[in-house]
Design an enzyme around this catalytic site. Structure first.
Site, PDB file in Angstrom:
ATOM      1  N   GLU A  35       0.737  -1.003   0.013  1.00  0.00           N
ATOM      2  CA  GLU A  35       0.173   0.190   0.085  1.00  0.00           C
ATOM      3  C   GLU A  35       0.372   1.118   0.384  1.00  0.00           C
ATOM      4  OE1 GLU A  35      -4.072   1.144   1.353  1.00  0.00           O
ATOM      5  OE2 GLU A  35      -3.494  -0.194   3.042  1.00  0.00           O
ATOM      6  N   ASP A 161      -0.043  -8.796   3.418  1.00  0.00           N
ATOM      7  CA  ASP A 161      -0.968  -7.809   3.802  1.00  0.00           C
ATOM      8  C   ASP A 161      -2.108  -9.062   3.278  1.00  0.00           C
ATOM      9  OD1 ASP A 161      -3.937  -7.111   4.524  1.00  0.00           O
ATOM     10  OD2 ASP A 161      -3.420  -4.552   4.556  1.00  0.00           O
ATOM     11  N   HIS A 259      -1.004  -0.529  10.138  1.00  0.00           N
ATOM     12  CA  HIS A 259      -0.577  -2.175  10.426  1.00  0.00           C
ATOM     13  C   HIS A 259       0.820  -1.780  11.058  1.00  0.00           C
ATOM     14  CE1 HIS A 259      -2.946  -4.228   6.882  1.00  0.00           C
ATOM     15  NE2 HIS A 259      -3.503  -2.965   7.060  1.00  0.00           N
TER      16      HIS A 259
END
Length: 270
Positions: A35, A161, A259
């Site tokens: 991301e 992820d 995260h």
């Protein structure tokens, strides 16, 4: 050899929140990011080669969305690197790699001892179509890594992820989330499939029954303050990599994203 994986929820954002200090403190041999939310023309020199690291980025066609990257410590030189699902896996028979690669979800590297993939798996919460895209991505990725392992004769390691918590121990409130994407039986079934095939959830090798080792927390509810989280970030290895495993952990003290990073240490030189 120390590997770290981190969904940074925007590399430019985390750069402003101490990314370089984190990199200098941890000094991973290889760092995989997910991301990143950045395109090629937006990359800053400070993010292309921070502290002498070299890097490879996969960019989504849509700006400010998805994206992955690998960073290599000075002196760590992979045999080859690349992005995407298909080109490096001969004979995989995949017909829809472009459908997945348009979102920049995979960056990979080949080393003498293994293949490494950093992956930002899709989120299925938006609607039924997006959930199906996620499940299709899961299956295509599985076909790709298994083909790669068989063709090359090398173990596969993938990190990132996964956007699914595997077992009830992997989220704070499993009962309340049984019908929520990220803990649906159909999503968890893919993780069952790969572990049934021998793939190793490396954290559970070293911390088999430890609860509350979460890697993602809802920012809107300040869930991190109460450690009401989910473990959706993983290092998985194929079964033939088991002799390489030395340690695995989470790094919840590292801030800057919703995260936290996760780590895997391998018993080999960089």
């Amino acid at each position: 050899m120390k590997l770290i994986s981190w969904n940074v929820n925007g590399i430019r954002a985390v750069h402003k929140k101490g990314f370089l200090s984190f990199l200098e403190a941890e000094q991973p041999d290889v760092l995989g990011l997910q991301e990143t939310k950045i395109s090629a023309e937006q990359l800053l020199p400070a993010l292309v080669a921070p502290l002498g690291y070299t890097s490879v980025f996969a960019h989504a066609q849509r700006k400010g969305y998805s994206g992955t990257a690998l960073f290599f410590k000075p002196g760590v030189t992979p045999l080859q690197t690349g992005i995407g699902m298909g080109p490096h896996s001969p004979g995989n028979g995949l017909q829809d790699c472009e459908r997945f690669d348009a979102e920049g979800r995979i960056t990979w590297a080949e080393f003498d001892a293994f293949w490494l993939y950093t992956v930002y798996f899709p989120n299925g919460k938006k609607d039924a179509l997006r959930l199906q895209y996620k499940l299709d991505f899961y299956e295509a990725f599985w076909q790709m890594i298994e083909t790669q392992r068989k063709v090359s004769g090398k173990p596969v390691i993938f990190c990132g992820d996964v956007n699914t918590a595997h077992q009830p121990i992997d989220l704070a409130r499993p009962k309340e989330n049984e019908k929520v994407s990220g803990f649906l039986p159909i999503e968890r079934a893919w993780l069952d499939k790969i572990t049934d095939a021998g793939y190793i959830d490396t954290l559970r090798v070293f911390h088999p029954e430890v609860p509350a080792l979460y890697t993602w927390w809802d920012q809107l509810t300040r869930a991190r303050d109460r450690n009401v989280g989910w473990r959706i970030d993983y290092f998985f290895t194929s079964p033939d990599a088991r002799p390489l495993l030395k340690d695995a952990n989470t790094l919840p003290m590292v801030m800057g994203s919703d995260h936290c990073p996760i780590s895997l240490t391998l018993a080999l030189g960089s």
